[in-house]
Design a protein around this motif. Structure first.
Motif, PDB file in Angstrom:
ATOM      1  N   THR A  54       8.831  99.738 128.230  1.00  0.00           N
ATOM      2  CA  THR A  54       7.927  99.232 129.273  1.00  0.00           C
ATOM      3  C   THR A  54       8.744  98.390 130.261  1.00  0.00           C
ATOM      4  O   THR A  54       9.810  97.869 129.900  1.00  0.00           O
ATOM      5  CB  THR A  54       6.830  98.336 128.664  1.00  0.00           C
ATOM      6  N   PRO A  55       8.255  98.239 131.498  1.00  0.00           N
ATOM      7  CA  PRO A  55       8.983  97.401 132.463  1.00  0.00           C
ATOM      8  C   PRO A  55       9.259  95.988 131.935  1.00  0.00           C
ATOM      9  O   PRO A  55      10.355  95.456 132.129  1.00  0.00           O
ATOM     10  CB  PRO A  55       8.040  97.368 133.677  1.00  0.00           C
ATOM     11  N   LYS A  56       8.280  95.395 131.262  1.00  0.00           N
ATOM     12  CA  LYS A  56       8.434  94.039 130.730  1.00  0.00           C
ATOM     13  C   LYS A  56       9.553  93.986 129.680  1.00  0.00           C
ATOM     14  O   LYS A  56      10.384  93.078 129.670  1.00  0.00           O
ATOM     15  CB  LYS A  56       7.103  93.583 130.114  1.00  0.00           C
ATOM     16  N   LYS A  57       9.582  94.981 128.803  1.00  0.00           N
ATOM     17  CA  LYS A  57      10.604  95.055 127.751  1.00  0.00           C
ATOM     18  C   LYS A  57      11.985  95.278 128.368  1.00  0.00           C
ATOM     19  O   LYS A  57      12.964  94.688 127.926  1.00  0.00           O
ATOM     20  CB  LYS A  57      10.247  96.183 126.771  1.00  0.00           C
ATOM     21  N   ARG A  58      12.047  96.112 129.399  1.00  0.00           N
ATOM     22  CA  ARG A  58      13.332  96.349 130.082  1.00  0.00           C
ATOM     23  C   ARG A  58      13.880  95.068 130.686  1.00  0.00           C
ATOM     24  O   ARG A  58      15.058  94.761 130.569  1.00  0.00           O
ATOM     25  CB  ARG A  58      13.170  97.412 131.180  1.00  0.00           C
TER      26      ARG A  58
END
Length: 201
Positions: A54-58
């Protein structure tokens, strides 16, 4: 866990650099490459192919990778150069430039499928970002950098909806292209949807 690069370490090979690029498909913006050298026995089971995160995890992982890496670098090649030399050569050039920016010695380059013509040995690995930790780490850093670039461009050109489509040919993006036309130096004029649009005018 991604750890295919472990097989390449030896007495001669102490530092392995992983490199990957993002942004081959978009109609807008640069192609971005990153290089990462991780410590030999580095472990982080959350690092994976950037497309699977996910963008947040990236974002979170990009900070961790930058903190833990022995060295990393980022380089980009703009849309005009992509139009000039084609996307494959532009991807190679971005990786080459990122390697030049890596201020640390290395003994081997592992790349995601693309063969590089470098002085140091290069092994291209098919689906490398799903097999090698250092390539996956490079893909995450490159993706986060490019996505943030798109958010910045979105403030300047909100009509193209770049914060949502990241430069890809979404319906909103294509509609805006039809209405406002492409932006010179930022849109990729050699890509089919834009080429088609220009030929109509």
């Amino acid at each position: 866990m991604l750890n295919d690069e472990q097989q390449f370490y030896s007495r001669k090979i102490k530092y392995i650099v992983g490199t990957d690029e993002v942004g081959r498909g978009p109609l807008f913006g640069p192609v971005v490459a990153a290089c990462v050298i991780l410590p030999k026995d580095y472990v982080n089971e959350e690092i994976n192919d950037s497309k699977k995160l996910t963008p947040k995890k990236r974002e979170l992982l990009a900070d961790i990778i930058k903190r833990d890496a022995i060295a990393y670098s980022i380089a980009s090649v703009d849309a005009s150069t992509i139009d000039e030399i084609n996307i494959l050569e532009a991807s190679r050039l971005a990786m080459h430039n990122a390697l030049k920016e890596l201020h640390h010695p290395y003994d081997l380059i592992l790349s995601d499928a693309v063969k590089l013509d470098e002085e140091v040995e290069n092994i291209p690995i098919i689906k490398g970002d799903a097999k090698c930790l250092c390539i996956a780490a490079a893909s995450i850093i490159a993706k986060v950098y490019r996505d943030n670039l798109m958010l910045m461009y979105d403030k300047e050109y909100p009509e193209y909806d770049l914060k949502h489509n990241k430069g890809y040919g979404s319906k909103k993006h294509l509609d805006a292209l039809n209405k406002y036309g492409p932006i010179e130096g930022l849109h990729r004029y050699s890509y089919a949807p834009i080429k088609k649009l220009i030929s109509k005018k």
